[in-house]
Design an enzyme around this catalytic site. Structure first.
Site, PDB file in Angstrom:
ATOM      1  N   LYS A  39       0.846  -1.201   0.000  1.00 47.56           N
ATOM      2  CA  LYS A  39       0.000   0.000   0.000  1.00 47.56           C
ATOM      3  C   LYS A  39       0.877   1.246   0.000  1.00 47.56           C
ATOM      4  O   LYS A  39       2.070   1.184   0.287  1.00 47.56           O
ATOM      5  CB  LYS A  39      -0.931  -0.005   1.211  1.00 47.56           C
ATOM      6  CG  LYS A  39      -0.228   0.037   2.549  1.00 47.56           C
ATOM      7  CD  LYS A  39      -1.234   0.013   3.683  1.00 47.56           C
ATOM      8  CE  LYS A  39      -0.520   0.053   5.040  1.00 47.56           C
ATOM      9  NZ  LYS A  39      -1.464   0.100   6.165  1.00 47.56           N
ATOM     10  N   ARG A 137     -10.056   0.471  15.366  1.00 48.06           N
ATOM     11  CA  ARG A 137     -10.058   1.137  14.062  1.00 48.06           C
ATOM     12  C   ARG A 137     -11.137   0.479  13.225  1.00 48.06           C
ATOM     13  O   ARG A 137     -12.315   0.696  13.451  1.00 48.06           O
ATOM     14  CB  ARG A 137      -8.649   1.039  13.444  1.00 48.06           C
ATOM     15  CG  ARG A 137      -8.373   1.998  12.316  1.00 48.06           C
ATOM     16  CD  ARG A 137      -6.908   2.024  11.923  1.00 48.06           C
ATOM     17  NE  ARG A 137      -6.377   0.734  11.507  1.00 48.06           N
ATOM     18  CZ  ARG A 137      -5.123   0.537  11.101  1.00 48.06           C
ATOM     19  NH1 ARG A 137      -4.263   1.546  11.080  1.00 48.06           N
ATOM     20  NH2 ARG A 137      -4.728  -0.650  10.719  1.00 48.06           N
ATOM     21  N   TYR A 272      16.902  30.466   5.830  1.00 45.55           N
ATOM     22  CA  TYR A 272      15.791  31.265   6.354  1.00 45.55           C
ATOM     23  C   TYR A 272      15.927  31.510   7.856  1.00 45.55           C
ATOM     24  O   TYR A 272      16.309  30.620   8.618  1.00 45.55           O
ATOM     25  CB  TYR A 272      14.461  30.548   6.091  1.00 45.55           C
ATOM     26  CG  TYR A 272      14.019  30.563   4.649  1.00 45.55           C
ATOM     27  CD1 TYR A 272      13.631  31.747   4.025  1.00 45.55           C
ATOM     28  CD2 TYR A 272      13.975  29.395   3.914  1.00 45.55           C
ATOM     29  CE1 TYR A 272      13.211  31.758   2.701  1.00 45.55           C
ATOM     30  CE2 TYR A 272      13.560  29.384   2.584  1.00 45.55           C
ATOM     31  CZ  TYR A 272      13.185  30.575   1.989  1.00 45.55           C
ATOM     32  OH  TYR A 272      12.773  30.584   0.675  1.00 45.55           O
ATOM     33  N   MET A 320      12.494  24.365   0.591  1.00 53.99           N
ATOM     34  CA  MET A 320      11.612  23.517  -0.206  1.00 53.99           C
ATOM     35  C   MET A 320      12.386  22.619  -1.153  1.00 53.99           C
ATOM     36  O   MET A 320      12.075  21.428  -1.296  1.00 53.99           O
ATOM     37  CB  MET A 320      10.628  24.371  -1.009  1.00 53.99           C
ATOM     38  CG  MET A 320       9.679  23.550  -1.866  1.00 53.99           C
ATOM     39  SD  MET A 320       8.549  24.545  -2.850  1.00 53.99           S
ATOM     40  CE  MET A 320       7.431  25.139  -1.588  1.00 53.99           C
TER      41      MET A 320
END
Length: 390
Positions: A39, A137, A272, A320
């Site tokens: 998955k 769950r 930053y 980023m």
């Protein structure tokens, strides 16, 4: 689609995957079926390539989260049984049947919906029943006062004419725990699961072909839980606290290069917010990997990447698309030198600890703009870039 540049990439070691599979099969027994969990794009490793390799190795089942993931595997030529662990809308039952998929049933309402949809088509839907033994769950509630009601609900689903109920399973929530409390909870879950399927089989008059509950922690620590099939997740990919003792190897290595090197004087603010200020003349490398690639910003200033000259500390905020590393003590590292973010020589387990996370989250976070290179016998045998084809 293939990448056109050498920037940042993930190497997927198919030999390591084979090693892990064979060692886990040796541990769990040749007569115990093996389900490979693929998955979330095989936790970032690439579900199609991993699925094909597991099929080649002789795995018995694959597991995914959704019908979309399952259909992708089918359309890529993978024919082995596939179990969908998550919810599938009743409107998709025709696809479940046509694609020969196995659907998890988690409660009476879902069983009735699937039965009605399959009956309307005049066909049978293959299913596994999910039992909630303490994960809280998905699954039929069966603990304490819910036992009789839950068992009867499961037996009712098993009797439904258009449901082909092949298996029953549960999921342990604390099987990797080391305290007495977590061990007792896991044993409680297992004992309850055994009581449930024994009573269901009695009321149904048939036995389940596949009973399974052993996830990573259980495979490593609770051999009595292996039953008919095991579902190791983290272990299969060579991560976690049990991997080394079982002789498993990490399958993914995340790598990048040094794109630029600059010399900064003492007192220079880096990245930053100026959270890092050089305390000496510093040789700084810029590496083209950032949080958009899956290198989490929360690791800023905490992690050391691995170079040919040894570890190099990441400094300043992770951006980023890039971040900076201190190469002052790595004189032989130059522009285009390769850097390992995590992998065979730089533990993702430690990285996950520093990020207050787990290895799964880190590998799942490797973005689709990072190409995967599949390695076998020391050579790249395939490559995949999951960006949209333009």
């Amino acid at each position: 689609m293939k990448s056109t540049l050498r920037r940042t990439w993930a190497e997927i070691d198919l030999d390591a995957l084979e090693n892990n599979y064979r060692r886990l099969k040796e541990k769990t027994g040749q007569n115990t079926k093996f389900l490979g969990v693929v998955k979330a794009d095989a936790y970032g490793h690439g579900s199609v390539k991993i699925g094909r390799k597991l099929a080649e190795l002789g795995a018995d089942y694959l597991a995914v989260s959704s019908i979309d993931e399952a259909m992708e595997l089918r359309e890529s030529g993978i024919e082995m049984p596939i179990l969908i662990l998550g919810h599938t809308p009743k409107e998709q039952v025709a696809n479940l049947i046509d694609y020969k998929l196995t659907q998890t049933i988690t409660c009476k309402a879902k069983a009735m919906e699937y039965q009605d949809a399959a009956a309307h088509l005049g066909k049978q839907l293959k299913c596994h029943i999910k039992v909630d033994t303490g994960m809280s769950r998905l699954g039929y509630l069966v603990d304490d006062d819910c036992f009789d009601h839950g068992v009867e609900g499961i037996a009712e689903a098993c009797r439904m004419q258009n449901l082909d109920v092949e298996g029953i399973f549960t999921h342990f929530s604390m099987s990797d725990g080391e305290t007495q409390e977590t061990k007792e909870y896991t044993r409680h879950q297992f004992d309850l699961f055994q009581r449930v399927f024994t009573e269901v089989e009695k009321r149904w008059g048939h036995t389940f072909a596949i009973k399974h509950c052993a996830n990573t922690g259980a495979v490593a620590r609770y051999p009595e839980t292996y039953l008919d099939m095991v579902r190791p997740g983290l272990l299969l990919y060579g991560y976690g606290k049990y991997a080394e003792e079982l002789g498993l190897r990490p399958v993914m290595s995340l790598k990048t290069i040094v794109s630029t090197i600059k010399i900064y004087q003492k007192g220079t603010a880096v990245s930053y917010d100026g959270t890092y200020i050089t305390d000496k003349v510093t040789r700084v490398g810029v590496v083209p990997i950032g949080y958009a690639d899956g290198y989490h910003r929360c690791l800023s200033g905490k992690w050391k990447v691995l170079t040919a000259d040894g570890p190099a500390r990441q400094i300043g905020r992770i951006c980023m698309d890039m971040c900076m590393v201190d190469l002052t003590d790595c004189p032989n590292v130059d522009v285009d030198s390769e850097v390992e973010i995590f992998g065979k020589h730089n533990s993702i387990d430690e990285m996950a600890r520093l990020a207050d996370s787990i290895p799964y989250e880190l590998t799942c976070s490797i973005s689709k703009r990072v190409p995967r290179k599949y390695i076998q016998d020391g050579s790249v045998v395939d490559e995949e870039l999951l960006l949209r084809n333009m």
